[in-house]
Each structure stands twice: as structure tokens, then as C-alpha cells.
Design a protein around this motif. Structure first.
Motif, PDB file in Angstrom:
ATOM      1  N   GLY A   1       0.901   5.909   5.112  1.00  0.00           N
ATOM      2  CA  GLY A   1      -0.102   6.068   6.150  1.00  0.00           C
ATOM      3  C   GLY A   1      -0.772   7.416   6.300  1.00  0.00           C
ATOM      4  O   GLY A   1      -1.659   7.558   7.133  1.00  0.00           O
TER       5      GLY A   1
ATOM      6  N   ILE B   1      -5.623  -2.079  10.325  1.00  0.00           N
ATOM      7  CA  ILE B   1      -4.677  -1.375   9.455  1.00  0.00           C
ATOM      8  C   ILE B   1      -3.564  -0.691  10.256  1.00  0.00           C
ATOM      9  O   ILE B   1      -2.833   0.131   9.752  1.00  0.00           O
TER      10      ILE B   1
ATOM     11  N   GLU C   1       6.241   5.788   1.902  1.00  0.00           N
ATOM     12  CA  GLU C   1       5.491   4.867   1.038  1.00  0.00           C
ATOM     13  C   GLU C   1       4.001   5.203   0.993  1.00  0.00           C
ATOM     14  O   GLU C   1       3.173   4.399   1.432  1.00  0.00           O
TER      15      GLU C   1
ATOM     16  N   ALA D   1       2.959   3.037  -2.755  1.00  0.00           N
ATOM     17  CA  ALA D   1       2.588   1.722  -2.210  1.00  0.00           C
ATOM     18  C   ALA D   1       1.546   1.113  -3.140  1.00  0.00           C
ATOM     19  O   ALA D   1       0.352   1.390  -3.045  1.00  0.00           O
TER      20      ALA D   1
ATOM     21  N   ASP E   1       6.647   0.513  -3.958  1.00  0.00           N
ATOM     22  CA  ASP E   1       6.810  -0.699  -3.166  1.00  0.00           C
ATOM     23  C   ASP E   1       5.834  -1.726  -3.698  1.00  0.00           C
ATOM     24  O   ASP E   1       4.732  -1.395  -4.132  1.00  0.00           O
TER      25      ASP E   1
HETATM   26  N1  LLP Z   1       3.882   0.678   3.379  1.00  0.00           N
HETATM   27  C1  LLP Z   1       3.556  -0.445   4.028  1.00  0.00           C
HETATM   28  C2  LLP Z   1       4.597  -1.316   4.510  1.00  0.00           C
HETATM   29  C3  LLP Z   1       2.198  -0.752   4.229  1.00  0.00           C
HETATM   30  O1  LLP Z   1       1.893  -1.854   4.873  1.00  0.00           O
HETATM   31  C4  LLP Z   1       1.203   0.112   3.714  1.00  0.00           C
HETATM   32  C5  LLP Z   1      -0.202  -0.199   3.875  1.00  0.00           C
HETATM   33  C6  LLP Z   1       1.605   1.272   3.037  1.00  0.00           C
HETATM   34  C7  LLP Z   1       2.960   1.523   2.890  1.00  0.00           C
HETATM   35  C8  LLP Z   1       0.639   2.248   2.448  1.00  0.00           C
HETATM   36  O2  LLP Z   1      -0.166   2.842   3.403  1.00  0.00           O
HETATM   37  P1  LLP Z   1      -1.151   4.032   2.966  1.00  0.00           P
HETATM   38  O3  LLP Z   1      -0.307   5.237   2.615  1.00  0.00           O
HETATM   39  O4  LLP Z   1      -1.927   3.570   1.797  1.00  0.00           O
HETATM   40  O5  LLP Z   1      -1.997   4.255   4.148  1.00  0.00           O
HETATM   41  N2  LLP Z   1      -6.770  -2.291   3.052  1.00  0.00           N
HETATM   42  C9  LLP Z   1      -6.709  -1.244   4.052  1.00  0.00           C
HETATM   43  C10 LLP Z   1      -5.367  -0.598   4.117  1.00  0.00           C
HETATM   44  C11 LLP Z   1      -4.260  -1.557   4.441  1.00  0.00           C
HETATM   45  C12 LLP Z   1      -2.963  -0.867   4.437  1.00  0.00           C
HETATM   46  C13 LLP Z   1      -1.860  -1.840   4.536  1.00  0.00           C
HETATM   47  N3  LLP Z   1      -0.583  -1.280   4.437  1.00  0.00           N
HETATM   48  C14 LLP Z   1      -7.794  -0.204   3.747  1.00  0.00           C
HETATM   49  O6  LLP Z   1      -8.532  -0.396   2.805  1.00  0.00           O
HETATM   50  O7  LLP Z   1      -7.925   0.792   4.465  1.00  0.00           O
END
Ligand code: LLP
Length: 431
Positions: free
Chosen positions: A248, A168, A290, A64, A85
Motif C-alpha cells: 500500500g 482500493i 507486500e 504483490a 504474494d
Molecule cells: N497485499 C494485498 C492483500 C493487496 O490486496 C494489495 C493490493 C497489495 C498487497 C498491494 O498493494 P500495493 O502495494 O500495490 O498498493 N487496481 C488498483 C489497486 C488494487 C490494489 C489491490 N490490492 C489500482 O490500480 O490502483
């Protein structure tokens, strides 16, 4: 230490990825983001091999890239055979410039403009992750103009609340993202997609939130998605090939956060998904995930220099640093936890409670409140750990502050992946 790439060396300095952080601060100046390239690659490989082994087939992780976006990162993702992505034409452009194979790219976002759609097709995007019916029409029209059939997956909201920070968490019914299964909008969108002659519907996507430590929310979401796939097979006679479970998985920012075994989590989720597919009589789809944060967060650290220190009797002690919310807005936005260390006094007792203040003209510009560190004085180096994700990516020029450089550390050399901004950079778009 919270991650195995962090140590205290014989000079009493903080060491990161085998490098003395105080020496790095001297060499590159501060503030600076430093990144452990081997750790990034290690995390990619954990996801890649666990997903191949436990989900099988062509299942794979997509990085991501909203969590960290610059050319070198996409080169590393290309070398590690990851997918990606992207969420904007800017991320897409950066990936293209880095030579990333765009058939392995998925284009997200809840508002893709006509320009974005055409630009993505010009650059050979693999899949769109389609958010709504208006977008579906626009993709179909653009693909028709080009005489192509565009592959898409549809973003759905399974109605899961994983109890992370509200800003988030994205998988609930009331979300700006995707179409809810519960309200019937998902089914409508699926019907529309199947009726469009210039679109191939390859699968479904969901993303429930970020910084999630347990497997259960992912399994809960997967269960709803598999049941939905099975329902679509029954109702419309169409079986999709791809199920994207989003990102996530959490990371450890402070000692009290749990340690995560990503491979074991993927195994558990895979076993669950397989059983659900059997139960619901569908073929196991290709599974995509992702991860953003869990690939790059603990590969990063930010180094600052302490300026003024202040003790307000009866209140707090402040140490002001030469960065702040422009390079890391996460405490100001989400009150995010971070581990802070006085890097040139890493062997000294952490017995001084203080608040790390940024340099902006704004009282909310804090990096962390009430942390215990070795007492800092002007000129000391402060390290803020686990800043690889959503720091450089969320940085701004607020107060006309130049963005720090990104310094990569690998086994043989340290090198600049993103140079420090200059004052001239700040005005380069001004007429
Ligand atoms: N896929 C989609 C559709 C998402 O919206 C996100 C994160 C991810 C993957 C990746 O998620 P991860 O594995 O990184 O948790 N700015 C915020 C985080 C926003 C996340 C938004 N979407 C922060 O600094 O904690």
C-alpha cells in the motif's frame, strides 16, 4: 521530472532508463509498455535491506504480483531473493513456470476453490493467507488427504480507513476480505485454525489499502494487530511467528504527489512495531510487507502514437491515441492521475491543454483529462508515465484490441519480456 529515470535528451526527446523513447517507439511499435529493469531491482533492494535492517530476523518484502504478472517479473523477484504474494491459480502457475521457489509464496484471495487449494499444494505453496472459515475447512481437508500439515496465516481486518479511493481501501470492518477483529470473527477464525490438526497457524495478515503516503495508517493497523497477537497469547496460550502488514505505500504519479522515502518509512514503522511488541509483552514477529505499486509503478511507462486531434470550440481539445482503457483502465475506473508528455517534443513548452482519448467505442475511454502538453499532431508519440503497476496486469481485450508488448530496458540491452498480441491470439480460444 517525477522520477530520476526520466530525462529530456539532446534531440529534445523523452529519455527513459537511458533510452530514447521515440527510438523505442520506432523499434517496437506502439502502444508499448516499457520497463526499467534496474529501477525494479533498486526498489526490491530498498525494501529488502530496510526490512532486514530495521525489523531484523527473517523479515522481508513479498512482491504483490497482482500489480504486474508475467514470467520475467517472477524471475527478477527470484534473483532479488524477494518473496511473492499471488492471488489466483493463474498467478501461481506463472510464478511456477518462471521457476520461482514456491516456499516463498503466499496465496491470497477471498475465494479459493477446491481446485485452487489442491493446485497450490501440488506446487508446494509456502503459506495460504486464509480468508474465512469455509476456506480453513477446505485447506484442512486437502492437507489431511495428503498427510501434510499446511502452513497458513489468517487475514484480519483491523478496521482502519486510510482515506484512499474507496475501491482500493480494504482494511475496514465492512470488507469482503478477512475477518474483523472488532466483531469477534477474527478470534473465532483463530480458534478454528488452532483446532485443525492438518494446519499450522504461523501468523496474521492485514492490508489496509493502496496509494498511502503517510506512515500513520500502517502504524495504526500494526498497533491493533500487535494488541490482537498479545490477546491471543493471553487467551489461547499461542504466540504466532509472522505479522504481515500488507502493501500500500504510495508512488508519485504527478508532481503534486509527495516524494516517498521508503526506507525512512519502513524505519519509522519498525520502531513503532518494536515498541508496541515490548509494550504488549510479545516477541517481535517476523514482519512481512507486500508492496506492489511501489516496486514497479515508476519502472513503467506506456508509449502511444497520436491519431486524430480535435478542438471542440468552447469545450475541450482531444488527442486520440492508439491504446486506451484496454491497456490502462485506471482513469476510467478511479480517475487516477498520470503525467503525460509528448515524447518527441519533450523540450517544447507544455502549453496545450487537452484530453487524451483512447481508441475504444466508449466515451469513458480516457487516459487523462485536461493535461498540459506540447501540442500534439498525428504521428507524435505520447508517453504516459508511471504505468508499471496495475496497467499490463489489468489490461483486457475490450473491442478485440491486442495487448501491447512489455519491453524491458536494462543497462546493456532492451528486450521483449511479453510479445505484442496478434489477431490470431485474439481468436485462439474460439471454437
Ligand atoms: N497485499 C494485498 C492483500 C493487496 O490486496 C494489495 C493490493 C497489495 C498487497 C498491494 O498493494 P500495493 O502495494 O500495490 O498498493 N487496481 C488498483 C489497486 C488494487 C490494489 C489491490 N490490492 C489500482 O490500480 O490502483
Amino acid at each position: 521530472m517525477i522520477c530520476d529515470n526520466i530525462k529530456i535528451n539532446e534531440n529534445g526527446n523523452l529519455e527513459f532508463a537511458g533510452y530514447d523513447t521515440v527510438e523505442l517507439a520506432k523499434k517496437y511499435g506502439t502502444p508499448a509498455y516499457i520497463m526499467d529493469e534496474n529501477k525494479i531491482r533498486e526498489k526490491c533492494r530498498i525494501y529488502k535491506s530496510a526490512m532486514a535492517e530495521f525489523f531484523g530476523g527473517e523479515s522481508m518484502p513479498l512482491f504483490a504480483s497482482k500489480s504486474l504478472c508475467f514470467k520475467r517479473i517472477y524471475e527478477i523477484m527470484r534473483e532479488e531473493n524477494m518473496g511473492i504474494d499471488v492471488v489466483s491459480p493463474g498467478e501461481l502457475f506463472t510464478a511456477v513456470k518462471a521457476g520461482f521457489p514456491m516456499e516463498r509464496a503466499y496465496f491470497h484471495g477471498n475465494n479459493k476453490t477446491d481446485f485452487d487449494i489442491a493446485f497450490a499444494m501440488d506446487n508446494g505453496i509456502g503459506h495460504f493467507v486464509c480468508d474465512n472459515a469455509d476456506e480453513l475447512e477446505a485447506i484442512n481437508a486437502e492437507a489431511g488427504k495428503r498427510g501434510i500439515k499446511q502452513k497458513i496465516i489468517i487475514r484480519l481486518t483491523p478496521g482502519i480507513d486510510p482515506h484512499t479511493h474507496a475501491k482500493i481501501s480494504t482494511g475496514k470492518v465492512d470488507s469482503k476480505f478477512g475477518a474483523a477483529i472488532e466483531t469477534g470473527q477474527a478470534k473465532e477464525l483463530t480458534e478454528i485454525a488452532l483446532s485443525k490438526e492438518n494446519i499450522t497457524l504461523d501468523g496474521f495478515h492485514c492490508h489496509i489499502g493502496s496509494q498511502i503516503f503517510e506512515c500513520e495508517p500502517f502504524c495504526d493497523a500494526a498497533k491493533i494487530m500487535v494488541e490482537y497477537i498479545s490477546q491471543i497469547k493471553k487467551d489461547m496460550g499461542y504466540e504466532i511467528k509472522i505479522l504481515n502488514l500488507g502493501g500500500g505505500m504510495g508512488v508519485r504519479y504527478v508532481e503534486s504527489d509527495p516524494e516517498i522515502d521508503y526506507s525512512a518509512n519502513i524505519k519509522r514503522i519498525a520502531e513503532f512495531v518494536k515498541a508496541e511488541c515490548e509494550k504488549n509483552d510479545i516477541t517481535m514477529p517476523t514482519i512481512l510487507m507486500e508492496p506492489g505499486r511501489s516496486i514497479v509503478a515508476d519502472s513503467g511507462m506506456t508509449l502511444y502514437t497520436v491519431g486524430g486531434c480535435k478542438e471542440i470550440k468552447g469545450f475541450k481539445n482531444y488527442a486520440s491515441i492508439d491504446g486506451g482503457m484496454p491497456d490502462n483502465p485506471r482513469y476510467a475506473l478511479y480517475q487516477s492521475d498520470y503525467t503525460v508528455i509528448t515524447a518527441n517534443k519533450a523540450d517544447k513548452p507544455c502549453d496545450y491543454e487537452c484530453t487524451i482519448a483512447g481508441r475504444c467505442c466508449e466515451s469513458g475511454d480516457l487516459i487523462q483529462e485536461g493535461v498540459k502538453i506540447a501540442k500534439p499532431v498525428r504521428g507524435d508519440i505520447i508517453a504516459v508515465l508511471t504505468t508499471g503497476a496495475y496497467n499490463y496486469a489489468m489490461s483486457s481485450n475490450y473491442n478485440a484490441i491486442c495487448k501491447p508488448p512489455v519491453i524491458m530496458l536494462d543497462s546493456e540491452k532492451d528486450y521483449v519480456a511479453v510479445r505484442r498480441e496478434t489477431f490470431e491470439d485474439l481468436i485462439k480460444c474460439h471454437k
